[in-house]
Motif scaffolding. Structure first.
Motif, PDB file in Angstrom:
ATOM      1  N   SER A 277       0.826  -1.206   0.000  1.00 11.45           N
ATOM      2  CA  SER A 277       0.000   0.000   0.000  1.00 11.45           C
ATOM      3  C   SER A 277       0.863   1.260   0.000  1.00 11.45           C
ATOM      4  O   SER A 277       0.504   2.270  -0.614  1.00 11.45           O
ATOM      5  N   ILE A 278       2.016   1.197   0.694  1.00 10.21           N
ATOM      6  CA  ILE A 278       2.941   2.337   0.688  1.00 10.21           C
ATOM      7  C   ILE A 278       3.441   2.598  -0.725  1.00 10.21           C
ATOM      8  O   ILE A 278       3.473   3.753  -1.195  1.00 10.21           O
ATOM      9  N   ASN A 279       3.824   1.531  -1.423  1.00 10.74           N
ATOM     10  CA  ASN A 279       4.300   1.697  -2.799  1.00 10.74           C
ATOM     11  C   ASN A 279       3.207   2.261  -3.698  1.00 10.74           C
ATOM     12  O   ASN A 279       3.469   3.106  -4.563  1.00 10.74           O
ATOM     13  N   GLN A 280       1.986   1.805  -3.503  1.00 14.15           N
ATOM     14  CA  GLN A 280       0.877   2.337  -4.290  1.00 14.15           C
ATOM     15  C   GLN A 280       0.610   3.794  -3.939  1.00 14.15           C
ATOM     16  O   GLN A 280       0.249   4.592  -4.817  1.00 14.15           O
ATOM     17  N   ALA A 281       0.799   4.148  -2.660  1.00 11.10           N
ATOM     18  CA  ALA A 281       0.600   5.533  -2.237  1.00 11.10           C
ATOM     19  C   ALA A 281       1.606   6.452  -2.916  1.00 11.10           C
ATOM     20  O   ALA A 281       1.273   7.587  -3.300  1.00 11.10           O
ATOM     21  N   VAL A 282       2.848   5.982  -3.076  1.00 16.80           N
ATOM     22  CA  VAL A 282       3.855   6.781  -3.767  1.00 16.80           C
ATOM     23  C   VAL A 282       3.423   7.025  -5.207  1.00 16.80           C
ATOM     24  O   VAL A 282       3.497   8.161  -5.726  1.00 16.80           O
ATOM     25  N   GLN A 283       2.944   5.978  -5.870  1.00 18.84           N
ATOM     26  CA  GLN A 283       2.497   6.130  -7.248  1.00 18.84           C
ATOM     27  C   GLN A 283       1.295   7.069  -7.343  1.00 18.84           C
ATOM     28  O   GLN A 283       1.235   7.941  -8.218  1.00 18.84           O
ATOM     29  N   LYS A 284       0.330   6.894  -6.430  1.00 16.71           N
ATOM     30  CA  LYS A 284      -0.848   7.758  -6.442  1.00 16.71           C
ATOM     31  C   LYS A 284      -0.472   9.217  -6.198  1.00 16.71           C
ATOM     32  O   LYS A 284      -1.022  10.124  -6.822  1.00 16.71           O
ATOM     33  N   THR A 285       0.463   9.419  -5.276  1.00 15.39           N
ATOM     34  CA  THR A 285       0.883  10.788  -4.965  1.00 15.39           C
ATOM     35  C   THR A 285       1.546  11.442  -6.172  1.00 15.39           C
ATOM     36  O   THR A 285       1.268  12.608  -6.503  1.00 15.39           O
ATOM     37  N   LEU A 286       2.424  10.711  -6.847  1.00 17.58           N
ATOM     38  CA  LEU A 286       3.091  11.261  -8.033  1.00 17.58           C
ATOM     39  C   LEU A 286       2.083  11.505  -9.154  1.00 17.58           C
ATOM     40  O   LEU A 286       2.171  12.525  -9.856  1.00 17.58           O
ATOM     41  N   ASN A 287       1.138  10.594  -9.326  1.00 19.61           N
ATOM     42  CA  ASN A 287       0.109  10.797 -10.346  1.00 19.61           C
ATOM     43  C   ASN A 287      -0.779  11.992 -10.018  1.00 19.61           C
ATOM     44  O   ASN A 287      -1.144  12.768 -10.903  1.00 19.61           O
ATOM     45  N   GLN A 288      -1.149  12.131  -8.738  1.00 17.52           N
ATOM     46  CA  GLN A 288      -1.975  13.261  -8.328  1.00 17.52           C
ATOM     47  C   GLN A 288      -1.216  14.575  -8.483  1.00 17.52           C
ATOM     48  O   GLN A 288      -1.811  15.601  -8.839  1.00 17.52           O
ATOM     49  N   LEU A 289       0.088  14.545  -8.248  1.00 20.49           N
ATOM     50  CA  LEU A 289       0.915  15.732  -8.432  1.00 20.49           C
ATOM     51  C   LEU A 289       0.848  16.196  -9.884  1.00 20.49           C
ATOM     52  O   LEU A 289       0.703  17.401 -10.155  1.00 20.49           O
ATOM     53  N   GLU A 290       0.928  15.258 -10.810  1.00 24.80           N
ATOM     54  CA  GLU A 290       0.855  15.632 -12.227  1.00 24.80           C
ATOM     55  C   GLU A 290      -0.532  16.177 -12.575  1.00 24.80           C
ATOM     56  O   GLU A 290      -0.654  17.166 -13.310  1.00 24.80           O
ATOM     57  N   LYS A 291      -1.593  15.551 -12.043  1.00 24.56           N
ATOM     58  CA  LYS A 291      -2.942  16.036 -12.311  1.00 24.56           C
ATOM     59  C   LYS A 291      -3.142  17.450 -11.777  1.00 24.56           C
ATOM     60  O   LYS A 291      -3.739  18.301 -12.444  1.00 24.56           O
TER      61      LYS A 291
END
Length: 449
Positions: A277-291
């Motif tokens: 879940s931590i790894n997925q959170a990193v991906q979600k955070t980076l994706n949300q940053l781009e959005k």
């Protein structure tokens, strides 16, 4: 852009305590939002947008009936005795357990300041009085990237909670990244209140739910454990919202070297779930940053385009205002002047204004007098009234167009918007790409990058 513009920093310096790449990436993303000088939150506010900085840790909510081992699991994971444990209902409210610089306990308001994402909980009367946070200095396992939420122990019957516990837990679950449901094999596993909340959570965030048979070493022999698990699974499957294929419920218990057990302990899988879940959170955070970057850039572009349209509209309104105002004053003035000039003899007018100006005055006013003579005498009064109303209408339209001006941006404001757009595009998005590369370097082969 001028060459003397000061360079803008991308983020605040990192704290020396950050060691893991995931922790550092989440911290840098968080700083990109909250930077005092040029953070995305500040830029968004200037555009009328509201952005919440991403969390630097994942939220793991643990729920279940009382004495299900929720607090014991947290203490085991943190490797520190933070939460009280026992047969009684030790946890009556919501407690955040997180890592920090020093050991500290926070009350309700301080906890909500630390976790602004949970401010919707203020809607539930009485929750803040039973809300707290425990900050530990532990760095065991992945605790530096995890915040646990210990929930009230759930029981059936006449137990009265000081707030709407069902709705509060559901609201917490919607904000959490993971929801662990602990079923106690010692007689309370089929608590209806627990099952009701789980069913409601399954409707909104079923992908977050994970079920565990806690205290599995106390369930007796293997056949006893299987019987308990079958009872729980059957009860869950009776619920339409929980009747799903691929249902899993690992057996876990807190390891005790002084009390060995032959029961299979899958508690390490819980840790693996948290890490995933931590790894997925990193991906979600980076994706949300781009959005969010794209949202800010598009909003600035739309704002500048709207300003250009407003400038063009204001020019058109000013032209129409001038034209209507000019005609509203010029036409009645020419009408009155024509009759005044017609009373002068040509020689008198030449002597009064000069021969060069007298001739064009005679021609222009003569046309008006000629047209006036064409109007029947019975209609002349009506014409004067109509002509006066038309002139008044032109003056009214001039004032109307003058009031239609839209607010436009100043040169300073437009320059600031362009700078913000360039900063987000060139600095923040470039930083995001770099962070994504660093994250992928942890798992992908070098030749794939």
């Amino acid at each position: 852009m001028s060459g003397c513009k000061k360079p803008r920093t991308v983020a605040n310096p990192l704290e020396s305590t950050i060691t893991t790449p995931s922790e550092r990436i989440l911290k840098e993303c968080h700083n990109l939002y909250i930077d005092i000088n040029n953070g995305l939150v500040k830029i968004a506010e200037s555009l009328g947008l509201r952005l919440l900085p991403p969390r630097k840790k994942i939220i793991v909510m643990i729920m279940g009936n009382h004495s299900a081992g929720k607090s014991s699991f947290i203490n085991w994971y943190v490797e520190e005795h933070i939460q009280k444990t026992g047969v009684a209902i030790e946890t009556q409210g919501f407690t955040f357990i997180t890592s920090g610089r020093k050991r500290e306990s926070l009350t309700g308001n301080a906890t909500l300041h630390l976790y602004p994402h949970f401010r919707p909980l203020l809607e539930f009367k009485g929750v803040t009085d039973y809300l707290s946070a425990e900050i530990s200095t532990s760095k065991q396992k992945k605790f530096s990237l995890v915040t646990f939420v210990d929930t009230p122990g759930l029981v059936d019957g006449d137990m009265v909670y000081p707030f709407d516990v069902n709705s509060a837990i559901t609201s917490f679950g919607e904000q959490a990244d993971l929801i662990f449901v602990f079923f106690d094999p010692m007689g309370q596993a089929l608590c209806k209140r627990t099952l009701n909340i789980v069913e409601k959570l399954s409707e909104k965030c079923g992908d977050k739910l994970r079920f565990y048979l806690s205290k599995a070493d106390e369930a007796g022999r293997e056949t006893d454990r299987q019987r308990v698990m079958m009872q729980i699974v059957q009860e869950l499957c009776r619920r339409p919202g929980l009747n799903k294929c691929g249902f899993e419920m690992p057996t876990i218990y807190i390891p005790n070297p002084q009390k060995p057990s032959r029961c299979v302990n899958q508690i390490d899988e819980v840790c693996e779930t948290i890490e995933k879940s931590i790894n997925q959170a990193v991906q979600k955070t980076l994706n949300q940053l781009e959005k969010d970057c794209d949202l800010i850039i598009s909003t600035i572009s739309n704002t500048l385009e709207k300003d250009r349209m407003n400038v063009s509209s204001n020019k058109s309104n000013r032209f129409h205002s001038f034209l209507c105002g000019f005609l509203g004053i010029f036409l009645p003035s020419l009408f009155i002047l024509s009759f005044i000039i017609s009373t002068f003899a040509p020689e008198e007018l030449d002597a009064l204004v000069g021969e060069g100006l007298a001739k064009p005055l005679y021609l222009s006013t003569g046309v008006v007098v000629y047209l006036w003579d064409w109007i029947p005498e019975d209609w002349q009064i009506m014409f004067v009234i109509t002509f006066g109303a038309f002139s008044y209408l032109l003056v009214f339209l001039a004032k109307y167009f003058a009031r239609q001006g839209n607010k436009t941006l100043t040169k300073r404001e437009k320059k600031k918007l362009v700078e913000d757009s360039d900063y987000v595009q060139d600095s923040v998005k470039a930083k995001k790409r770099k962070l994504y590369e660093e994250y992928l370097q942890q798992c992908a082969a070098e030749y794939d990058l």
